[in-house]
Design a protein around this motif. Structure first.
Motif, mmCIF file in Angstrom:
data_model
loop_
_atom_site.group_PDB
_atom_site.id
_atom_site.type_symbol
_atom_site.label_atom_id
_atom_site.label_comp_id
_atom_site.label_asym_id
_atom_site.label_seq_id
_atom_site.Cartn_x
_atom_site.Cartn_y
_atom_site.Cartn_z
ATOM 1 N N ILE A 61 -43.579 -11.274 -10.148
ATOM 2 C CA ILE A 61 -42.154 -11.594 -10.064
ATOM 3 C C ILE A 61 -41.930 -12.507 -8.868
ATOM 4 C CG2 ILE A 61 -39.850 -10.629 -9.720
ATOM 5 C CD1 ILE A 61 -40.817 -8.101 -11.104
ATOM 6 N N PRO A 62 -41.245 -13.634 -9.042
ATOM 7 C CA PRO A 62 -41.046 -14.555 -7.924
ATOM 8 C C PRO A 62 -40.181 -13.945 -6.823
ATOM 9 C CG PRO A 62 -40.274 -15.504 -9.986
ATOM 10 C CD PRO A 62 -40.707 -14.108 -10.276
ATOM 11 N N CYS A 63 -40.313 -14.514 -5.653
ATOM 12 C CA CYS A 63 -39.614 -14.008 -4.479
ATOM 13 C C CYS A 63 -38.102 -14.168 -4.615
ATOM 14 C CB CYS A 63 -40.131 -14.733 -3.248
ATOM 15 S SG CYS A 63 -39.517 -14.047 -1.709
ATOM 16 N N TRP A 64 -37.632 -15.222 -5.284
ATOM 17 C CA TRP A 64 -36.194 -15.440 -5.415
ATOM 18 C C TRP A 64 -35.528 -14.335 -6.215
ATOM 19 C CZ3 TRP A 64 -34.669 -15.701 -10.419
ATOM 20 C CH2 TRP A 64 -35.604 -16.108 -11.364
ATOM 21 N N PHE A 65 -36.280 -13.708 -7.121
ATOM 22 C CA PHE A 65 -35.723 -12.608 -7.906
ATOM 23 C C PHE A 65 -35.352 -11.439 -6.992
ATOM 24 C CE2 PHE A 65 -36.326 -8.663 -10.302
ATOM 25 C CZ PHE A 65 -35.399 -8.858 -11.315
ATOM 26 N N PHE A 66 -36.220 -11.124 -6.029
ATOM 27 C CA PHE A 66 -35.932 -10.028 -5.101
ATOM 28 C C PHE A 66 -34.730 -10.344 -4.216
ATOM 29 C CE2 PHE A 66 -40.479 -9.141 -5.922
ATOM 30 C CZ PHE A 66 -40.306 -7.874 -6.454
ATOM 31 N N ARG A 67 -34.574 -11.607 -3.842
ATOM 32 C CA ARG A 67 -33.410 -11.987 -3.036
ATOM 33 C C ARG A 67 -32.117 -11.790 -3.811
ATOM 34 N NH1 ARG A 67 -36.213 -17.357 -1.154
ATOM 35 N NH2 ARG A 67 -37.560 -16.509 0.461
ATOM 36 N N VAL A 69 -31.602 -9.691 -6.379
ATOM 37 C CA VAL A 69 -31.399 -8.249 -6.562
ATOM 38 C C VAL A 69 -30.907 -7.618 -5.265
ATOM 39 C CG1 VAL A 69 -32.587 -6.058 -6.999
ATOM 40 C CG2 VAL A 69 -33.070 -8.045 -8.428
ATOM 41 N N TYR A 70 -31.492 -7.992 -4.135
ATOM 42 C CA TYR A 70 -31.078 -7.436 -2.853
ATOM 43 C C TYR A 70 -29.650 -7.845 -2.507
ATOM 44 C CZ TYR A 70 -31.187 -6.156 2.058
ATOM 45 O OH TYR A 70 -30.923 -5.585 3.263
ATOM 46 N N SER A 71 -29.274 -9.086 -2.788
ATOM 47 C CA SER A 71 -27.900 -9.525 -2.505
ATOM 48 C C SER A 71 -26.904 -8.789 -3.401
ATOM 49 C CB SER A 71 -27.756 -11.043 -2.652
ATOM 50 O OG SER A 71 -28.038 -11.415 -3.965
ATOM 51 N N CYS A 72 -27.260 -8.546 -4.660
ATOM 52 C CA CYS A 72 -26.388 -7.763 -5.545
ATOM 53 C C CYS A 72 -26.248 -6.340 -5.042
ATOM 54 C CB CYS A 72 -26.921 -7.777 -6.966
ATOM 55 S SG CYS A 72 -26.778 -9.359 -7.789
ATOM 56 N N PHE A 73 -27.342 -5.797 -4.551
ATOM 57 C CA PHE A 73 -27.299 -4.445 -4.012
ATOM 58 C C PHE A 73 -26.388 -4.383 -2.799
ATOM 59 C CE2 PHE A 73 -29.035 -1.380 -0.941
ATOM 60 C CZ PHE A 73 -28.842 -0.208 -1.663
ATOM 61 N N LEU A 74 -26.434 -5.404 -1.938
ATOM 62 C CA LEU A 74 -25.582 -5.415 -0.764
ATOM 63 C C LEU A 74 -24.100 -5.608 -1.141
ATOM 64 C CD1 LEU A 74 -27.669 -7.486 1.782
ATOM 65 C CD2 LEU A 74 -27.273 -5.031 1.757
ATOM 66 N N MET A 75 -23.838 -6.384 -2.189
ATOM 67 C CA MET A 75 -22.455 -6.592 -2.602
ATOM 68 C C MET A 75 -21.810 -5.326 -3.132
ATOM 69 S SD MET A 75 -22.070 -10.345 -4.375
ATOM 70 C CE MET A 75 -22.858 -9.803 -5.860
ATOM 71 N N PHE A 76 -22.571 -4.548 -3.903
ATOM 72 C CA PHE A 76 -21.992 -3.373 -4.556
ATOM 73 C C PHE A 76 -22.146 -2.094 -3.766
ATOM 74 C CE2 PHE A 76 -22.890 -6.211 -8.212
ATOM 75 C CZ PHE A 76 -21.576 -6.378 -8.612
ATOM 76 N N SER A 77 -22.754 -2.158 -2.617
ATOM 77 C CA SER A 77 -22.891 -0.929 -1.829
ATOM 78 C C SER A 77 -21.904 -0.894 -0.678
ATOM 79 C CB SER A 77 -24.315 -0.795 -1.292
ATOM 80 O OG SER A 77 -24.609 -1.852 -0.416
#
Length: 77
Positions: A61-67, A69-77
């Motif tokens: 999985i490319p590194c941009w995918f984790f970025r 997902v992590y940004s979505c996690f930060l937005m909704f938490s």
């Protein structure tokens, strides 16, 4: 019907083993060599292969995918 085939073990030996295991007061699991294989080695092999598949999946999985997902996690938490 009369059985003509001889048993694998004599009945006396089976009764002797049965009396031995029934007389034991402690737990009798993991006593034989095959018990250790089925109760320890097989689950360890399954865990190791699962861990290998998870790690190999994340390496593809490319590194941009984790970025993302992590940004979505930060937005909704």
């Amino acid at each position: 019907i009369k059985l003509t085939e001889t048993p694998f073990r004599p009945r006396e030996k089976l009764l002797e083993k049965q009396k031995l295991f029934q007389s034991l007061q402690r737990h009798t699991y993991l006593k034989g060599p095959m018990d250790k294989v089925t109760s320890v080695a097989i689950p360890l092999a399954l865990a190791a292969s699962s861990l290998y598949m998870i790690v190999s999946l994340f390496s593809f999985i490319p590194c941009w995918f984790f970025r993302i997902v992590y940004s979505c996690f930060l937005m909704f938490s």
